[in-house]
Scaffold this active site. Sequence first.
Site, short mmCIF file in Angstrom:
data_model
loop_
_atom_site.label_atom_id
_atom_site.label_comp_id
_atom_site.label_asym_id
_atom_site.label_seq_id
_atom_site.Cartn_x
_atom_site.Cartn_y
_atom_site.Cartn_z
N ARG A 133 0.84 -1.19 0.00
CA ARG A 133 0.00 0.00 0.00
C ARG A 133 0.88 1.25 0.00
O ARG A 133 2.05 1.19 0.37
CB ARG A 133 -0.93 0.01 1.22
CG ARG A 133 -1.83 -1.21 1.34
CD ARG A 133 -2.61 -1.18 2.63
NE ARG A 133 -3.51 -2.31 2.77
CZ ARG A 133 -3.19 -3.48 3.32
NH1 ARG A 133 -1.96 -3.66 3.79
NH2 ARG A 133 -4.07 -4.46 3.41
N LYS A 158 -1.64 -2.49 7.44
CA LYS A 158 -3.03 -2.30 7.83
C LYS A 158 -3.40 -3.33 8.89
O LYS A 158 -3.11 -4.52 8.76
CB LYS A 158 -3.93 -2.45 6.60
CG LYS A 158 -5.37 -2.04 6.86
CD LYS A 158 -6.16 -2.05 5.56
CE LYS A 158 -7.59 -1.59 5.80
NZ LYS A 158 -8.38 -1.57 4.54
N HIS A 223 -3.27 3.06 -5.70
CA HIS A 223 -3.73 1.75 -5.24
C HIS A 223 -3.97 0.80 -6.42
O HIS A 223 -4.04 -0.42 -6.22
CB HIS A 223 -5.02 1.91 -4.43
CG HIS A 223 -5.25 0.80 -3.45
ND1 HIS A 223 -4.50 0.62 -2.30
CD2 HIS A 223 -6.15 -0.24 -3.46
CE1 HIS A 223 -4.93 -0.43 -1.64
NE2 HIS A 223 -5.92 -0.98 -2.33
N ARG A 226 -1.41 -1.93 -6.61
CA ARG A 226 -1.62 -3.09 -5.73
C ARG A 226 -2.62 -4.04 -6.38
O ARG A 226 -2.42 -5.26 -6.36
CB ARG A 226 -2.13 -2.61 -4.37
CG ARG A 226 -2.47 -3.71 -3.37
CD ARG A 226 -2.80 -3.08 -2.02
NE ARG A 226 -3.50 -3.94 -1.11
CZ ARG A 226 -2.90 -4.77 -0.25
NH1 ARG A 226 -1.59 -4.87 -0.24
NH2 ARG A 226 -3.61 -5.52 0.58
N HIS A 249 -4.01 -9.81 3.89
CA HIS A 249 -5.44 -9.92 4.18
C HIS A 249 -5.68 -10.91 5.31
O HIS A 249 -5.12 -12.00 5.31
CB HIS A 249 -6.20 -10.41 2.93
CG HIS A 249 -6.25 -9.40 1.83
ND1 HIS A 249 -6.48 -9.74 0.50
CD2 HIS A 249 -6.09 -8.04 1.85
CE1 HIS A 249 -6.47 -8.65 -0.24
NE2 HIS A 249 -6.23 -7.62 0.55
N TYR A 258 -10.08 -10.81 -6.15
CA TYR A 258 -9.14 -10.68 -7.27
C TYR A 258 -9.32 -11.83 -8.26
O TYR A 258 -9.17 -11.64 -9.47
CB TYR A 258 -7.71 -10.63 -6.76
CG TYR A 258 -7.37 -9.33 -6.07
CD1 TYR A 258 -7.25 -8.14 -6.80
CD2 TYR A 258 -7.19 -9.27 -4.69
CE1 TYR A 258 -6.96 -6.94 -6.18
CE2 TYR A 258 -6.89 -8.07 -4.06
CZ TYR A 258 -6.77 -6.91 -4.80
OH TYR A 258 -6.50 -5.72 -4.18
#
Length: 283
Positions: A133, A158, A223, A226, A249, A258
Amino acid sequence: MTPLRQKVIDQMTLKGFSAATQKSYLYQLTEVAKYFHISPDQLSESEVQSYLLYLIRDRHWSWSSCRQALHALNFLYRHVLKKPLGQMTLPHPNKTQKIPDLLYPDEVLNIIRECRHSKAHAAIVIAYATGMRISEVNALKVEDLDGEHNCIKVRQGKGNRDRYVLFPESLKRVLRHYWKEYKPTDVVIYGLDKHRGLHSKYLRLEVKAAAARAGITKTVRFHSLRHAFACHQLLAGMPLPRLQVLLGHSQLQTTFRYLQWVAMMDLRHDVSEDLLRDLRSPS
């Protein structure tokens, strides 16, 4: 700084909130105070509900933004004022998933080629080669690069989680040229101060400008790199659980989108195997 604001900051710090979350909550509480022209600790539950309706009807905020406002108010009342709010009503989000404009490998290459600033160029390649990110790219430090073992440590991404990402040869080559010019000693992509990351706004603007110079009419954001990393890794055959780990994640379902997006891409489009080869996970 008002005593109430300091109390909110203290409680968020004690609970380990990230700097980004603290900034967001303080912004939301400031907006409430501006709207009512009184301190947010003096609001009634009916006023809080009317404020949420104002955000929806007049300011046309998204469901996620309204939810963030509600979270900030709930935090204030529950953890600072010690008098929790009652159940607030928010509309359910639109469950129709919007797919962002996805970039093909040749489009990413054209963006990289059209980037005219060395620091932004290095940041763009880092983001695409690793899936990091923009905040993670800005926070990247020299000590996090492990060329010997082909990995990069992402610290406190994150959700305040550490993880490792790929460090392919293609990225090493770019960083060797970058090192000769800028010689970073602390933060890799630094701004005027060698100990502080380059401002995110600058990187976002440069990506958009490079995409425009490349003649790409899609909506391109930082972004997007990514997203491109994730989609291209799947096209190259990376297993979904492996991609989940690299992206950081916590839920596989988040990564699964995705796979859905890749299925909708025009696979007749030329995919550059030369580009993907260096970006695959080391065996």
